[in-house]
Motif scaffolding. Structure first.
Motif, PDB file in Angstrom:
ATOM      1  N   VAL A 190     -44.858   8.048 -33.249  1.00  0.00           N
ATOM      2  CA  VAL A 190     -45.398   9.278 -32.680  1.00  0.00           C
ATOM      3  C   VAL A 190     -45.466  10.332 -33.780  1.00  0.00           C
ATOM      4  O   VAL A 190     -44.502  10.522 -34.524  1.00  0.00           O
ATOM      5  CB  VAL A 190     -44.527   9.790 -31.519  1.00  0.00           C
ATOM      6  CG1 VAL A 190     -45.128  11.053 -30.910  1.00  0.00           C
ATOM      7  CG2 VAL A 190     -44.373   8.714 -30.456  1.00  0.00           C
ATOM      8  N   THR A 191     -46.612  11.018 -33.879  1.00  0.00           N
ATOM      9  CA  THR A 191     -46.803  12.074 -34.885  1.00  0.00           C
ATOM     10  C   THR A 191     -47.273  13.344 -34.181  1.00  0.00           C
ATOM     11  O   THR A 191     -48.172  13.301 -33.338  1.00  0.00           O
ATOM     12  CB  THR A 191     -47.832  11.645 -35.938  1.00  0.00           C
ATOM     13  OG1 THR A 191     -47.422  10.398 -36.520  1.00  0.00           O
ATOM     14  CG2 THR A 191     -47.947  12.699 -37.042  1.00  0.00           C
ATOM     15  N   SER A 192     -46.648  14.465 -34.551  1.00  0.00           N
ATOM     16  CA  SER A 192     -47.022  15.747 -33.952  1.00  0.00           C
ATOM     17  C   SER A 192     -48.211  16.354 -34.688  1.00  0.00           C
ATOM     18  O   SER A 192     -48.645  15.852 -35.732  1.00  0.00           O
ATOM     19  CB  SER A 192     -45.838  16.714 -33.998  1.00  0.00           C
ATOM     20  OG  SER A 192     -45.562  17.096 -35.340  1.00  0.00           O
ATOM     21  N   ALA A 193     -48.719  17.464 -34.162  1.00  0.00           N
ATOM     22  CA  ALA A 193     -49.852  18.149 -34.800  1.00  0.00           C
ATOM     23  C   ALA A 193     -49.474  18.695 -36.161  1.00  0.00           C
ATOM     24  O   ALA A 193     -50.335  18.905 -37.016  1.00  0.00           O
ATOM     25  CB  ALA A 193     -50.344  19.278 -33.889  1.00  0.00           C
ATOM     26  N   GLN A 194     -48.174  18.933 -36.398  1.00  0.00           N
ATOM     27  CA  GLN A 194     -47.721  19.471 -37.684  1.00  0.00           C
ATOM     28  C   GLN A 194     -47.349  18.366 -38.677  1.00  0.00           C
ATOM     29  O   GLN A 194     -46.922  18.657 -39.787  1.00  0.00           O
ATOM     30  CB  GLN A 194     -46.511  20.389 -37.465  1.00  0.00           C
ATOM     31  CG  GLN A 194     -46.818  21.655 -36.679  1.00  0.00           C
ATOM     32  CD  GLN A 194     -46.911  21.403 -35.188  1.00  0.00           C
ATOM     33  OE1 GLN A 194     -46.303  20.458 -34.681  1.00  0.00           O
ATOM     34  NE2 GLN A 194     -47.669  22.239 -34.477  1.00  0.00           N
ATOM     35  N   GLY A 195     -47.484  17.102 -38.264  1.00  0.00           N
ATOM     36  CA  GLY A 195     -47.201  15.993 -39.177  1.00  0.00           C
ATOM     37  C   GLY A 195     -45.804  15.432 -39.071  1.00  0.00           C
ATOM     38  O   GLY A 195     -45.439  14.526 -39.828  1.00  0.00           O
ATOM     39  N   CYS A 196     -44.985  15.942 -38.149  1.00  0.00           N
ATOM     40  CA  CYS A 196     -43.653  15.377 -37.940  1.00  0.00           C
ATOM     41  C   CYS A 196     -43.796  14.053 -37.175  1.00  0.00           C
ATOM     42  O   CYS A 196     -44.607  13.956 -36.248  1.00  0.00           O
ATOM     43  CB  CYS A 196     -42.773  16.346 -37.157  1.00  0.00           C
ATOM     44  SG  CYS A 196     -42.586  17.968 -37.939  1.00  0.00           S
ATOM     45  N   SER A 197     -43.008  13.057 -37.548  1.00  0.00           N
ATOM     46  CA  SER A 197     -43.168  11.741 -36.928  1.00  0.00           C
ATOM     47  C   SER A 197     -41.821  11.102 -36.631  1.00  0.00           C
ATOM     48  O   SER A 197     -40.788  11.463 -37.195  1.00  0.00           O
ATOM     49  CB  SER A 197     -43.996  10.813 -37.821  1.00  0.00           C
ATOM     50  OG  SER A 197     -43.313  10.563 -39.031  1.00  0.00           O
ATOM     51  N   ALA A 198     -41.844  10.146 -35.712  1.00  0.00           N
ATOM     52  CA  ALA A 198     -40.667   9.369 -35.332  1.00  0.00           C
ATOM     53  C   ALA A 198     -41.123   7.976 -34.944  1.00  0.00           C
ATOM     54  O   ALA A 198     -42.253   7.783 -34.492  1.00  0.00           O
ATOM     55  CB  ALA A 198     -39.911  10.038 -34.188  1.00  0.00           C
ATOM     56  N   ILE A 199     -40.230   7.005 -35.121  1.00  0.00           N
ATOM     57  CA  ILE A 199     -40.557   5.604 -34.848  1.00  0.00           C
ATOM     58  C   ILE A 199     -39.478   5.008 -33.946  1.00  0.00           C
ATOM     59  O   ILE A 199     -38.287   5.275 -34.127  1.00  0.00           O
ATOM     60  CB  ILE A 199     -40.669   4.786 -36.147  1.00  0.00           C
ATOM     61  CG1 ILE A 199     -41.833   5.287 -37.009  1.00  0.00           C
ATOM     62  CG2 ILE A 199     -40.867   3.300 -35.846  1.00  0.00           C
ATOM     63  CD1 ILE A 199     -41.973   4.562 -38.329  1.00  0.00           C
ATOM     64  N   ALA A 200     -39.910   4.204 -32.999  1.00  0.00           N
ATOM     65  CA  ALA A 200     -38.996   3.444 -32.139  1.00  0.00           C
ATOM     66  C   ALA A 200     -39.495   2.010 -32.056  1.00  0.00           C
ATOM     67  O   ALA A 200     -40.697   1.757 -32.079  1.00  0.00           O
ATOM     68  CB  ALA A 200     -38.910   4.058 -30.742  1.00  0.00           C
ATOM     69  N   SER A 201     -38.574   1.063 -31.971  1.00  0.00           N
ATOM     70  CA  SER A 201     -38.951  -0.342 -31.838  1.00  0.00           C
ATOM     71  C   SER A 201     -37.977  -1.038 -30.894  1.00  0.00           C
ATOM     72  O   SER A 201     -36.783  -0.711 -30.851  1.00  0.00           O
ATOM     73  CB  SER A 201     -38.965  -1.047 -33.202  1.00  0.00           C
ATOM     74  OG  SER A 201     -37.655  -1.105 -33.750  1.00  0.00           O
TER      75      SER A 201
END
Length: 223
Positions: free
Chosen positions: A108-119
């Motif tokens: 998931v990436t926000s409009a400001q470029g912050c991201s997170a990953i889940a698996s």
């Protein structure tokens, strides 16, 4: 004149929004200078999703997104398919007799470029196959019918003989007797439902027609 030089400082800013950092410089003579810097900290996104409890091939799998909203969603389902939707959905098709595990990834990436990953891993179980044959498909009442169970990959069986009776017979062959219920032929819809240890199910049906029986009798006379 001695001048003390201190290393750069670092700090973690945990509060999202506009944060002001202040530097106060002081020399040995008591002279000082103040400098400020505004730092905009954007909120971090989180990535998480729910995995279906039981999947049986062929499986239409739905993954509910439970993270914080972002702008870009990148799903990788581990089966060569991907998606950019908020929730994930794909179809798993397996051909072997053993369960297969796929690794599902969501970024998931926000409009400001912050991201997170889940698996998370997801297991797809092979589906059982229900099938049976009858030794006869029509007969006169009373009719003992032999059922030949040809199912594969199943551990439990539920028979519905169509005449109001049921059984959980797991034998390869068993017999059920159909009795006359009227003066006209009657067709019974026989259904076998099978279940595997993983909870996957399948069903199969056949029809059997019962004809009314006849009774031969005569009265003899004497002289």
């Amino acid at each position: 004149l001695e001048i003390a030089v201190k290393p750069s400082a670092s700090a973690a800013i945990n509060q999202a929004g506009n944060n002001t950092i202040t530097l106060n410089a002081l020399n040995a003579f008591g002279c000082n200078s103040v400098s400020t810097l505004n730092v905009q900290v954007y909120p971090q996104v989180t990535a998480s999703f729910n995995v279906p409890p039981v999947l049986c091939s062929p499986a239409d799998a739905f993954f509910a997104n439970t993270g914080t909203p972002g702008q870009i969603y990148e799903w990788n389902f581990g089966n060569g398919q991907s998606s950019a939707q908020y929730n994930g959905q794909t179809t798993y098709q397996t051909s072997g007799a053993a369960p297969e595990t796929f690794n599902v990834i969501l970024q998931v990436t926000s409009a400001q470029g912050c991201s997170a990953i889940a698996s998370q891993p997801v297991t797809v179980n092979p589906a059982p196959v229900a099938e049976f044959e009858l030794d006869q498909y029509q007969a006169c009442s009373p009719a003992p019918v032999v059922f030949v169970n040809q199912s594969t990959g199943a551990d439990s069986f539920t028979w519905n003989y169509g005449d109001g009776t049921f059984s959980n017979n797991a034998q390869a062959e068993h017999t059920h007797v159909y009795d006359e219920v009227g003066n006209t032929p009657e067709t019974f819809q026989i259904v076998l439902q099978v279940t595997s240890t993983a909870g996957c199910t399948d069903s199969y049906s056949q029809q059997f027609t019962l004809f009314p029986g006849v009774v031969a009798a005569f009265a003899g006379g004497g002289s």
